[in-house]
Design a protein around this motif. Structure first.
Motif, mmCIF file in Angstrom:
data_model
loop_
_atom_site.group_PDB
_atom_site.id
_atom_site.type_symbol
_atom_site.label_atom_id
_atom_site.label_comp_id
_atom_site.label_asym_id
_atom_site.label_seq_id
_atom_site.Cartn_x
_atom_site.Cartn_y
_atom_site.Cartn_z
ATOM 1 N N VAL A 71 0.735 -1.353 -0.128
ATOM 2 C CA VAL A 71 -0.024 -0.094 -0.073
ATOM 3 C C VAL A 71 0.927 1.294 -0.091
ATOM 4 O O VAL A 71 2.017 1.241 0.519
ATOM 5 C CB VAL A 71 -0.924 -0.017 1.123
ATOM 6 C CG1 VAL A 71 -1.913 -1.039 1.211
ATOM 7 C CG2 VAL A 71 -0.315 -0.025 2.539
ATOM 8 N N GLU A 72 0.273 2.364 -0.512
ATOM 9 C CA GLU A 72 0.841 3.857 -0.476
ATOM 10 C C GLU A 72 -0.097 4.520 -0.280
ATOM 11 O O GLU A 72 -1.240 4.484 -0.787
ATOM 12 C CB GLU A 72 1.453 3.759 -1.888
ATOM 13 C CG GLU A 72 2.234 5.131 -1.928
ATOM 14 C CD GLU A 72 2.864 5.374 -3.257
ATOM 15 O OE1 GLU A 72 3.336 6.383 -3.664
ATOM 16 O OE2 GLU A 72 2.757 4.426 -4.243
ATOM 17 N N SER A 73 0.221 5.837 0.649
ATOM 18 C CA SER A 73 -0.671 6.708 0.746
ATOM 19 C C SER A 73 -0.671 7.855 -0.099
ATOM 20 O O SER A 73 0.498 7.990 -0.811
ATOM 21 C CB SER A 73 -0.555 7.311 2.130
ATOM 22 O OG SER A 73 0.711 7.939 2.299
ATOM 23 N N LEU A 74 -1.691 8.561 -0.820
ATOM 24 C CA LEU A 74 -1.513 9.511 -1.820
ATOM 25 C C LEU A 74 -2.610 10.574 -1.408
ATOM 26 O O LEU A 74 -3.710 10.341 -0.842
ATOM 27 C CB LEU A 74 -2.102 8.788 -2.934
ATOM 28 C CG LEU A 74 -2.114 9.720 -4.171
ATOM 29 C CD1 LEU A 74 -0.789 10.294 -4.606
ATOM 30 C CD2 LEU A 74 -2.860 8.876 -5.688
ATOM 31 N N THR A 75 -1.938 11.837 -1.421
ATOM 32 C CA THR A 75 -2.852 13.071 -1.141
ATOM 33 C C THR A 75 -3.495 13.360 -2.534
ATOM 34 O O THR A 75 -2.740 13.698 -3.334
ATOM 35 C CB THR A 75 -1.985 14.319 -0.590
ATOM 36 O OG1 THR A 75 -1.373 13.551 0.785
ATOM 37 C CG2 THR A 75 -2.805 15.215 0.057
ATOM 38 N N VAL A 76 -4.792 13.489 -2.523
ATOM 39 C CA VAL A 76 -5.468 14.155 -3.623
ATOM 40 C C VAL A 76 -5.344 15.777 -3.720
ATOM 41 O O VAL A 76 -5.804 16.242 -2.925
ATOM 42 C CB VAL A 76 -7.097 13.720 -3.413
ATOM 43 C CG1 VAL A 76 -7.743 14.144 -4.893
ATOM 44 C CG2 VAL A 76 -6.966 11.936 -3.549
ATOM 45 N N SER A 77 -4.766 16.039 -4.864
ATOM 46 C CA SER A 77 -4.556 17.506 -5.099
ATOM 47 C C SER A 77 -5.614 18.390 -5.833
ATOM 48 O O SER A 77 -5.561 19.498 -5.869
ATOM 49 C CB SER A 77 -3.178 17.584 -5.681
ATOM 50 O OG SER A 77 -3.006 16.865 -7.020
ATOM 51 N N SER A 78 -6.510 17.603 -6.580
ATOM 52 C CA SER A 78 -7.418 18.205 -7.417
ATOM 53 C C SER A 78 -9.047 17.939 -7.016
ATOM 54 O O SER A 78 -9.046 16.868 -6.143
ATOM 55 C CB SER A 78 -7.379 18.016 -8.969
ATOM 56 O OG SER A 78 -7.740 16.536 -9.272
ATOM 57 N N ASP A 79 -9.894 18.628 -7.407
ATOM 58 C CA ASP A 79 -11.291 18.357 -7.074
ATOM 59 C C ASP A 79 -11.846 17.488 -8.294
ATOM 60 O O ASP A 79 -13.089 17.538 -7.953
ATOM 61 C CB ASP A 79 -12.176 19.713 -6.923
ATOM 62 C CG ASP A 79 -11.841 20.685 -8.100
ATOM 63 O OD1 ASP A 79 -11.065 20.505 -9.244
ATOM 64 O OD2 ASP A 79 -12.547 21.834 -8.084
ATOM 65 N N SER A 80 -11.245 16.766 -8.876
ATOM 66 C CA SER A 80 -11.695 15.969 -10.031
ATOM 67 C C SER A 80 -12.565 14.951 -9.607
ATOM 68 O O SER A 80 -13.372 14.434 -10.413
ATOM 69 C CB SER A 80 -10.537 15.789 -11.077
ATOM 70 O OG SER A 80 -9.925 14.775 -10.828
ATOM 71 N N MET A 81 -12.324 14.329 -8.586
ATOM 72 C CA MET A 81 -13.196 13.257 -7.857
ATOM 73 C C MET A 81 -14.223 13.729 -6.994
ATOM 74 O O MET A 81 -14.813 12.870 -6.418
ATOM 75 C CB MET A 81 -12.098 12.264 -7.400
ATOM 76 C CG MET A 81 -11.394 11.405 -8.438
ATOM 77 S SD MET A 81 -12.235 10.769 -9.610
ATOM 78 C CE MET A 81 -13.065 9.178 -8.418
ATOM 79 N N GLU A 82 -14.343 14.925 -6.655
ATOM 80 C CA GLU A 82 -15.511 15.366 -5.920
ATOM 81 C C GLU A 82 -16.646 15.006 -6.350
ATOM 82 O O GLU A 82 -17.224 14.852 -7.667
ATOM 83 C CB GLU A 82 -15.407 16.726 -5.556
ATOM 84 C CG GLU A 82 -14.205 17.230 -4.720
ATOM 85 C CD GLU A 82 -14.039 18.883 -4.522
ATOM 86 O OE1 GLU A 82 -14.937 19.599 -5.026
ATOM 87 O OE2 GLU A 82 -13.383 19.124 -3.634
ATOM 88 N N PRO A 83 -17.848 14.987 -5.692
ATOM 89 C CA PRO A 83 -17.846 14.701 -4.196
ATOM 90 C C PRO A 83 -17.215 13.626 -3.703
ATOM 91 O O PRO A 83 -17.187 13.294 -2.452
ATOM 92 C CB PRO A 83 -19.251 15.193 -3.908
ATOM 93 C CG PRO A 83 -19.996 14.389 -4.947
ATOM 94 C CD PRO A 83 -19.159 14.443 -6.210
ATOM 95 N N THR A 84 -16.860 12.302 -4.391
ATOM 96 C CA THR A 84 -16.764 11.147 -3.600
ATOM 97 C C THR A 84 -15.341 11.210 -2.981
ATOM 98 O O THR A 84 -15.348 10.979 -1.804
ATOM 99 C CB THR A 84 -16.354 10.257 -4.853
ATOM 100 O OG1 THR A 84 -17.416 10.199 -5.895
ATOM 101 C CG2 THR A 84 -15.844 8.873 -4.388
#
Length: 168
Positions: free
Chosen positions: A35-48
């Protein structure tokens, strides 16, 4: 336990060192292969998945020959080289189209309760056939997402893992 002269005998030092390093090695192996953690930097997957969320990417799933529609995957963006996440909507050989903001795969409307269709009204795309060994990915926030509509289908070899959860 108190050792004579305040320190452990020489024979126990390598064991203590190994016992101290083992958890660190296990964590490095898990992060490297599992596993790896990843910080989401854009709003392209909102609202999920809102911008700023931290998600876990399960790496062994990337080795699968087929990633199912609906899975959220991580890969390197062909646009700017950043690691991004998008939702798989179709696999190889399937036809993808968007008509008035509704997704159609093989001419069948796909229910997408995670997409706010009012925000993407009057959006059209395709039809386009997904090439062999690839998946078609879209962001849930279609109005702002840069995805397969822009850079084409993503090769299965480029998928680095699937998102298993998000947490803050």
């Amino acid at each position: 336990m108190r050792w004579p002269r305040g320190r452990p005998p020489r024979v126990l030092r390598p064991r203590l060192l190994a016992a101290a390093l083992l958890p660190v090695l296990v964590l490095l192996l898990i992060r490297g292969w599992l596993v790896e953690s990843l910080t989401v930097s854009s709003d392209s997957m909102e609202p999920t998945i809102p911008a700023g969320s931290v998600v876990l990417v399960y790496k062994p799933a990337a080795a699968a020959d087929r990633i199912p529609a609906g899975a959220v995957v991580a890969f390197t963006s062909p646009v700017d080289g950043r690691k991004i996440i998008k939702r798989v909507v179709a696999g190889e050989g399937q036809t993808v189209a968007i008509r008035d903001s509704k997704l159609y795969v093989d001419d069948v409307a796909v229910p997408e309760p995670f997409v706010d269709h009012d925000r993407i009204d009057a959006t059209y795309f395709g039809p386009e056939i997904v090439p062999a060994g690839s998946v078609f990915v879209l962001g849930d926030n279609r109005g702002v997402s840069i995805d397969s509509r822009d850079f084409g289908a993503v090769s299965l070899d480029a998928i680095q893992g699937t998102v298993v959860t998000d947490w803050k």
